[in-house]
Design a protein around this motif. Structure first.
Motif, PDB file in Angstrom:
ATOM      1  N   THR A   8       0.837  -1.202   0.000  1.00  0.00           N
ATOM      2  CA  THR A   8       0.000   0.000   0.000  1.00  0.00           C
ATOM      3  C   THR A   8       0.871   1.251   0.000  1.00  0.00           C
ATOM      4  O   THR A   8       0.585   2.212  -0.723  1.00  0.00           O
ATOM      5  N   SER A  12       1.100   4.092  -2.919  1.00  0.00           N
ATOM      6  CA  SER A  12       0.849   5.497  -2.575  1.00  0.00           C
ATOM      7  C   SER A  12       1.981   6.415  -3.002  1.00  0.00           C
ATOM      8  O   SER A  12       1.744   7.515  -3.498  1.00  0.00           O
ATOM      9  N   TYR A  75      -1.603   6.143   5.953  1.00  0.00           N
ATOM     10  CA  TYR A  75      -0.744   5.877   4.806  1.00  0.00           C
ATOM     11  C   TYR A  75      -0.362   7.213   4.178  1.00  0.00           C
ATOM     12  O   TYR A  75      -1.172   8.145   4.161  1.00  0.00           O
ATOM     13  N   VAL A  77       0.140  10.052   1.433  1.00  0.00           N
ATOM     14  CA  VAL A  77      -0.619  10.355   0.222  1.00  0.00           C
ATOM     15  C   VAL A  77       0.277  10.410  -1.012  1.00  0.00           C
ATOM     16  O   VAL A  77      -0.194  10.239  -2.123  1.00  0.00           O
ATOM     17  N   ASN A 113      -6.275   4.603   5.972  1.00  0.00           N
ATOM     18  CA  ASN A 113      -6.312   5.537   4.853  1.00  0.00           C
ATOM     19  C   ASN A 113      -6.911   6.845   5.349  1.00  0.00           C
ATOM     20  O   ASN A 113      -8.121   7.007   5.394  1.00  0.00           O
ATOM     21  N   LYS A 115      -6.059   9.956   4.089  1.00  0.00           N
ATOM     22  CA  LYS A 115      -5.385  10.771   3.096  1.00  0.00           C
ATOM     23  C   LYS A 115      -5.618  12.270   3.262  1.00  0.00           C
ATOM     24  O   LYS A 115      -4.802  13.066   2.878  1.00  0.00           O
TER      25      LYS A 115
END
Length: 118
Positions: A8, A12, A75, A77, A113, A115
């Motif tokens: 992941t 990203s 996570y 971006v 997530n 973001k």
């Protein structure tokens, strides 16, 4: 779980994860402190640990001390944000402010997530 977290992050930031930071074909100055972040061609687990430290510092400044296992790690971006927090985290880690993250498999922490935040 470990592979999913790393994959992941790879997706990203659009930079491949490498198990061994000294793999052949890597930039010879890849570990140089003065290397511009946009020239980094790979990331390692150490970069992820540093990223977690950077996120931890952000939460710590806003909320005070927080148990690492309760921290929700967003996570990144993009690559810029990943390297920004990884750089902050590396400096923070080198000050020995906290030691628990190094003893923890960072891929086993709570990743989300988020973001819009980071």
């Amino acid at each position: 779980m470990k592979r999913l977290v790393l994959k992941t992050i790879e997706n990203s930031i659009e930079i491949p994860f490498v198990e061994d930071e000294f793999e052949s074909g890597a930039v010879c100055f890849a570990n140089d402190e003065d290397l511009r972040l946009d020239f980094k061609l790979q990331f390692t687990i150490y970069d992820v640990v540093n990223y977690v430290y950077g996120i931890y510092q952000l939460y710590w400044e806003e909320n005070g001390k927080l148990e690492v296992s309760r921290l929700k790690i967003p996570y990144p971006v993009n690559a810029h944000r990943f390297w920004e927090y990884s750089t902050i985290g590396k400096k923070y880690r080198q000050q020995h402010v906290i030691n628990k993250i190094e003893l923890t498999d960072v891929t086993e922490l709570q990743w989300e997530n988020l973001k819009s935040k980071i």
